[in-house]
Write a protein that holds these residues in place. Structure first.
Motif, PDB file in Angstrom:
ATOM      1  N   GLU A 185       0.801  -1.221   0.000  1.00 50.01           N
ATOM      2  CA  GLU A 185       0.000   0.000   0.000  1.00 50.01           C
ATOM      3  C   GLU A 185       0.838   1.278   0.000  1.00 50.01           C
ATOM      4  N   ASP A 186       2.083   1.196   0.419  1.00 49.39           N
ATOM      5  CA  ASP A 186       2.880   2.405   0.645  1.00 49.39           C
ATOM      6  C   ASP A 186       3.874   2.683  -0.475  1.00 49.39           C
ATOM      7  N   VAL A 187       3.595   2.211  -1.686  1.00 48.78           N
ATOM      8  CA  VAL A 187       4.505   2.445  -2.805  1.00 48.78           C
ATOM      9  C   VAL A 187       3.765   3.155  -3.937  1.00 48.78           C
ATOM     10  N   SER A 188       4.529   3.872  -4.752  1.00 47.92           N
ATOM     11  CA  SER A 188       3.985   4.526  -5.941  1.00 47.92           C
ATOM     12  C   SER A 188       5.144   4.812  -6.883  1.00 47.92           C
ATOM     13  N   TRP A 189       4.883   5.539  -7.950  1.00 53.70           N
ATOM     14  CA  TRP A 189       5.903   5.769  -8.972  1.00 53.70           C
ATOM     15  C   TRP A 189       7.149   6.469  -8.419  1.00 53.70           C
ATOM     16  N   ASP A 190       6.994   7.359  -7.424  1.00 55.77           N
ATOM     17  CA  ASP A 190       8.155   8.047  -6.869  1.00 55.77           C
ATOM     18  C   ASP A 190       8.618   7.435  -5.547  1.00 55.77           C
ATOM     19  N   ARG A 191       7.965   6.343  -5.123  1.00 60.91           N
ATOM     20  CA  ARG A 191       8.360   5.666  -3.891  1.00 60.91           C
ATOM     21  C   ARG A 191       8.310   4.150  -4.082  1.00 60.91           C
ATOM     22  N   PRO A 192       9.057   3.613  -5.041  1.00 62.82           N
ATOM     23  CA  PRO A 192       9.121   2.149  -5.142  1.00 62.82           C
ATOM     24  C   PRO A 192       9.917   1.611  -3.957  1.00 62.82           C
ATOM     25  N   PHE A 193       9.997   0.327  -3.821  1.00 63.60           N
ATOM     26  CA  PHE A 193      10.689  -0.255  -2.669  1.00 63.60           C
ATOM     27  C   PHE A 193      12.202  -0.312  -2.876  1.00 63.60           C
ATOM     28  N   PHE A 194      12.703   0.263  -3.985  1.00 64.09           N
ATOM     29  CA  PHE A 194      14.140   0.310  -4.236  1.00 64.09           C
ATOM     30  C   PHE A 194      14.541   1.750  -4.542  1.00 64.09           C
ATOM     31  N   GLN A 208      15.999   4.789  -6.700  1.00 66.03           N
ATOM     32  CA  GLN A 208      15.978   5.115  -8.127  1.00 66.03           C
ATOM     33  C   GLN A 208      16.396   6.568  -8.315  1.00 66.03           C
ATOM     34  N   SER A 209      16.890   6.877  -9.504  1.00 67.55           N
ATOM     35  CA  SER A 209      17.249   8.250  -9.857  1.00 67.55           C
ATOM     36  C   SER A 209      16.202   8.824 -10.802  1.00 67.55           C
ATOM     37  N   GLU A 210      16.354  10.092 -11.132  1.00 66.69           N
ATOM     38  CA  GLU A 210      15.445  10.725 -12.082  1.00 66.69           C
ATOM     39  C   GLU A 210      15.586  10.133 -13.478  1.00 66.69           C
ATOM     40  N   GLU A 211      16.701   9.440 -13.730  1.00 62.79           N
ATOM     41  CA  GLU A 211      16.958   8.862 -15.054  1.00 62.79           C
ATOM     42  C   GLU A 211      16.497   7.416 -15.172  1.00 62.79           C
ATOM     43  N   ASN A 212      16.009   6.830 -14.085  1.00 64.27           N
ATOM     44  CA  ASN A 212      15.449   5.480 -14.171  1.00 64.27           C
ATOM     45  C   ASN A 212      14.084   5.532 -14.834  1.00 64.27           C
ATOM     46  N   PRO A 213      13.661   4.467 -15.514  1.00 64.49           N
ATOM     47  CA  PRO A 213      12.317   4.453 -16.099  1.00 64.49           C
ATOM     48  C   PRO A 213      11.266   4.467 -14.992  1.00 64.49           C
ATOM     49  N   VAL A 214      10.213   5.219 -15.187  1.00 69.17           N
ATOM     50  CA  VAL A 214       9.139   5.260 -14.198  1.00 69.17           C
ATOM     51  C   VAL A 214       8.416   3.914 -14.185  1.00 69.17           C
ATOM     52  N   VAL A 215       8.057   3.452 -12.989  1.00 67.94           N
ATOM     53  CA  VAL A 215       7.327   2.192 -12.822  1.00 67.94           C
ATOM     54  C   VAL A 215       6.148   2.428 -11.887  1.00 67.94           C
ATOM     55  N   LEU A 216       5.413   1.380 -11.604  1.00 66.90           N
ATOM     56  CA  LEU A 216       4.206   1.462 -10.770  1.00 66.90           C
ATOM     57  C   LEU A 216       3.185   2.427 -11.362  1.00 66.90           C
ATOM     58  N   VAL A 217       3.115   2.435 -12.691  1.00 65.99           N
ATOM     59  CA  VAL A 217       2.090   3.187 -13.418  1.00 65.99           C
ATOM     60  C   VAL A 217       1.259   2.190 -14.214  1.00 65.99           C
ATOM     61  N   ASN A 218      -0.054   2.363 -14.233  1.00 67.61           N
ATOM     62  CA  ASN A 218      -0.878   1.445 -15.011  1.00 67.61           C
ATOM     63  C   ASN A 218      -1.080   1.974 -16.421  1.00 67.61           C
ATOM     64  N   TRP A 219      -1.838   1.245 -17.192  1.00 69.40           N
ATOM     65  CA  TRP A 219      -2.045   1.588 -18.611  1.00 69.40           C
ATOM     66  C   TRP A 219      -2.752   2.931 -18.751  1.00 69.40           C
ATOM     67  N   PHE A 220      -3.704   3.201 -17.885  1.00 71.19           N
ATOM     68  CA  PHE A 220      -4.437   4.471 -17.947  1.00 71.19           C
ATOM     69  C   PHE A 220      -3.540   5.651 -17.575  1.00 71.19           C
ATOM     70  N   ASP A 221      -2.640   5.444 -16.589  1.00 69.02           N
ATOM     71  CA  ASP A 221      -1.669   6.491 -16.245  1.00 69.02           C
ATOM     72  C   ASP A 221      -0.807   6.826 -17.460  1.00 69.02           C
ATOM     73  N   ALA A 222      -0.403   5.798 -18.200  1.00 67.14           N
ATOM     74  CA  ALA A 222       0.433   6.008 -19.388  1.00 67.14           C
ATOM     75  C   ALA A 222      -0.323   6.802 -20.448  1.00 67.14           C
TER      76      ALA A 222
END
Length: 584
Positions: free
Chosen positions: A385-394, A396-410
């Protein structure tokens, strides 16, 4: 933003009606001089085209030409006329269930200003006991009493009559098609500006069939005449009556019929229209400059390579994997694909790029609103529950690909970037409904075919690196390398988007790091020898395709042909996206 398609069509439409009358831009729209007070003013929405054609049947005799005829007509319409979106059901995809699903989906998607062209080619049947006509889908049985998976003309009428779109034009190239319409051979006394202005403001449900209550030949004179009519037309507009008059004079083996759909609320005098692409440029309309004289060529904008994107040349390639390829799945059947040129971002959308979007708009992703996303917990995936695109569990830098986004977010990001850059958004988004405006020049997600074509970059090996790929070449779980390769690193997180060498076309990270969302609904590949340009997967579904493999994937799942599929609401720590744009 003004929709480019609608503005351009309006300019063509009223130039045709008003001759050389001036067209001027105003602050909140477009005014048209020459409009008579009290006359209905047509409003133009999107133009859809649905093609249903069947060569190969499960139980009925095979036909030779319906699919090729449908594709030829599609190519003419897409090339010479304004069509926003093409929907295609061919051969095994054209089952009764899929046809019903498609019409049901269109009932939800089409607006009151939209127009729909429907083309059906395949077997038809007349039940002599009841006098009822049927479309025969690809999975239909042959027992005339069971009538398994037959689709009655009356049911087709019902689906079309309940569409919200103002205009529907159905063309049926099948035996015994005539009982779907009320025939009409009467024409208006005068076809001119008054006729078109009035008729396009009324609800139309028109039908053109290749025959009446009779059999029609497999090698269709009717389809050939229809193609010829659409090709040779040079007028800005053409309607079903004009098409019928051209076609009926060129067909000897059957009796084409024109009319209106029975019991479908067609208004007298109403008509569907096809609009040619050689009308006035929307740039002229929006600039406030006088319209060019009739017949003068419209300005043609120069195609400019989008900044920071790679031009992917059009061409043909074999999609899927051969049977002997290690790690392949059954859904990777080989199929020839033909693609138009397009532009692709050299790397996936990064954390920094996505941050600009959220800061500019206040947008909240599904992970932020609905309570997190899927992460790796030791050796298993779980919802956190406590993760999102700017708070994954690892980290990351600004140059990493964004994750934890769904198809509608894209899709939402695509539209925002399009508007920011002064482009027409590629998507119409209304809640959970996303419709692709194929005439738009904005950013969008790649189709599955575009993604694989770009990934391969002219190669036909499992990876664009050859028959193997190491963790020095891509980010994946090195404990599970491709068959025959040595084990490597397992980094357990994303790496910056340009960490590894690009492929032969300059695209980074096409193998590994993140799965990348594609436009397509997941489904089997078409069961035909060559899929021509414009293919974008099944018309509907419940899962969207992603490609490329992620940092947690096995080596085999990084293959160019490897397919993944997830519900569009799914968001995970190994899934992101990259952008493409249509263009020459």
């Amino acid at each position: 933003m003004v929709k480019q398609f609608s503005v351009r069509i309006l300019s063509i439409f009223f130039l045709y009606l008003a001759g050389t009358a001036g067209i001027f831009a105003q602050d909140r729209g477009i005014s048209f001089s020459g409009q008579r007070p009290g006359e209905p003013q047509p409003v133009l929405g999107k133009q859809y085209a649905l093609f249903i054609a069947i060569d190969g049947y499960q139980h009925w005799p095979a036909l030779r030409n319906p699919v090729s005829d449908a594709r030829d007509i599609r190519d003419i319409l897409v090339g010479d006329y304004y069509i926003d979106e093409v929907i295609e059901l061919y051969d095994r995809d054209a089952t009764k269930e899929n046809i019903i699903r498609t019409f049901t989906s269109l009932q939800e998607r089409l607006s009151v200003h939209d127009s729909l062209f429907v083309y059906f080619a395949g077997h038809g049947h007349l039940d002599s006991a009841s006098g009822a006509g049927f479309w025969i889908p690809s999975d239909a049985g042959t027992d005339r009493f069971a009538q398994s998976n037959w689709l009655p003309n009356s049911q087709i009428r019902g689906y079309i009559s309940r569409l919200k779109s103002i205009h529907v034009f159905l063309v049926s190239d099948a035996c015994f098609a005539g009982d779907i319409l009320d025939t009409s051979r009467s024409l208006p006394e005068r076809i001119g500006s008054d006729y078109y202005r009035r008729s396009y403001s009324l609800v139309s449900r028109q039908v053109l069939t290749s025959g009446s209550i009779e059999t029609v030949p497999d090698e269709s004179e009717f389809a050939g005449a229809l193609k010829m009519c659409l090709r040779k037309n040079t007028k800005p507009l053409i309607d079903p009556i004009e098409i019928y008059n051209e076609v009926r004079l060129s067909v000897a083996a059957s009796t084409p019929l024109y009319g209106t759909l029975k019991q479908a609320n067609h208004q007298d005098g109403a008509t569907f229209l096809f609009f040619r692409r050689d009308g006035t440029s929307p740039a002229v309309v929006l600039s406030g400059a006088p319209a060019p004289e009739r017949g003068a060529p419209a300005p043609v904008p120069e195609t400019v390579k989008p900044e920071a994107m790679v031009r992917i040349p059009g061409g043909r390639f074999v999609m899927g994997s051969p049977g002997e390829e290690s790690g392949r799945y059954d859904d990777e059947r080989l199929v020839d694909m033909e693609l138009d040129p397009f532009y692709m971002a050299p790397k996936p959308v990064t954390v920094g790029e996505f941050r600009k979007f959220t800061e500019a708009t206040g947008y909240k992703t599904a992970a932020e609103i609905a309570g997190g996303g899927v992460i790796l917990d030791g050796t298993r995936w779980r919802m956190a529950e406590d993760v999102s695109w700017d708070r994954p569990f690892f980290d990351q830098s600004e140059e990493n690909p964004v994750v934890l986004v769904n198809w509608f977010d894209a899709a939402a990001y695509c539209n925002w970037k399009s508007e920011r850059d002064g482009l027409t958004p590629a998507y119409y988004i209304n809640g959970g409904t996303v419709v692709w405006n194929r005439g738009a020049d904005g950013y969008r997600l790649p189709t599955e075919a575009e993604w694989e074509y770009a990934c391969r970059a002219g190669t036909d090996t499992p990876f664009y690196t050859g028959k193997s790929i190491s963790t020095d070449q891509a980010n994946y779980d090195g404990n599970f390398p491709p068959e025959g390769d040595s084990k490597g690193l397992f980094r357990k997180k994303t790496t910056p988007a340009e960490s590894f060498l690009p492929n032969q076309w300059g695209l980074y990270g096409m193998h590994g790091n993140i799965w990348e969302w594609c436009w397509d609904w997941y489904g089997p590949y078409p069961s035909i020898s060559l899929v021509k340009r414009g293919y974008s997967g099944p018309p509907s579904g419940d899962r969207r395709v992603s490609r490329g493999g992620g940092w947690l994937s096995t080596g085999a799942n990084l293959r160019s042909a490897s397919r993944n599929y997830m519900e569009p609401s799914y968001r995970a720590a190994d899934t992101g996206f990259r952008l493409v744009r249509s263009g020459q």
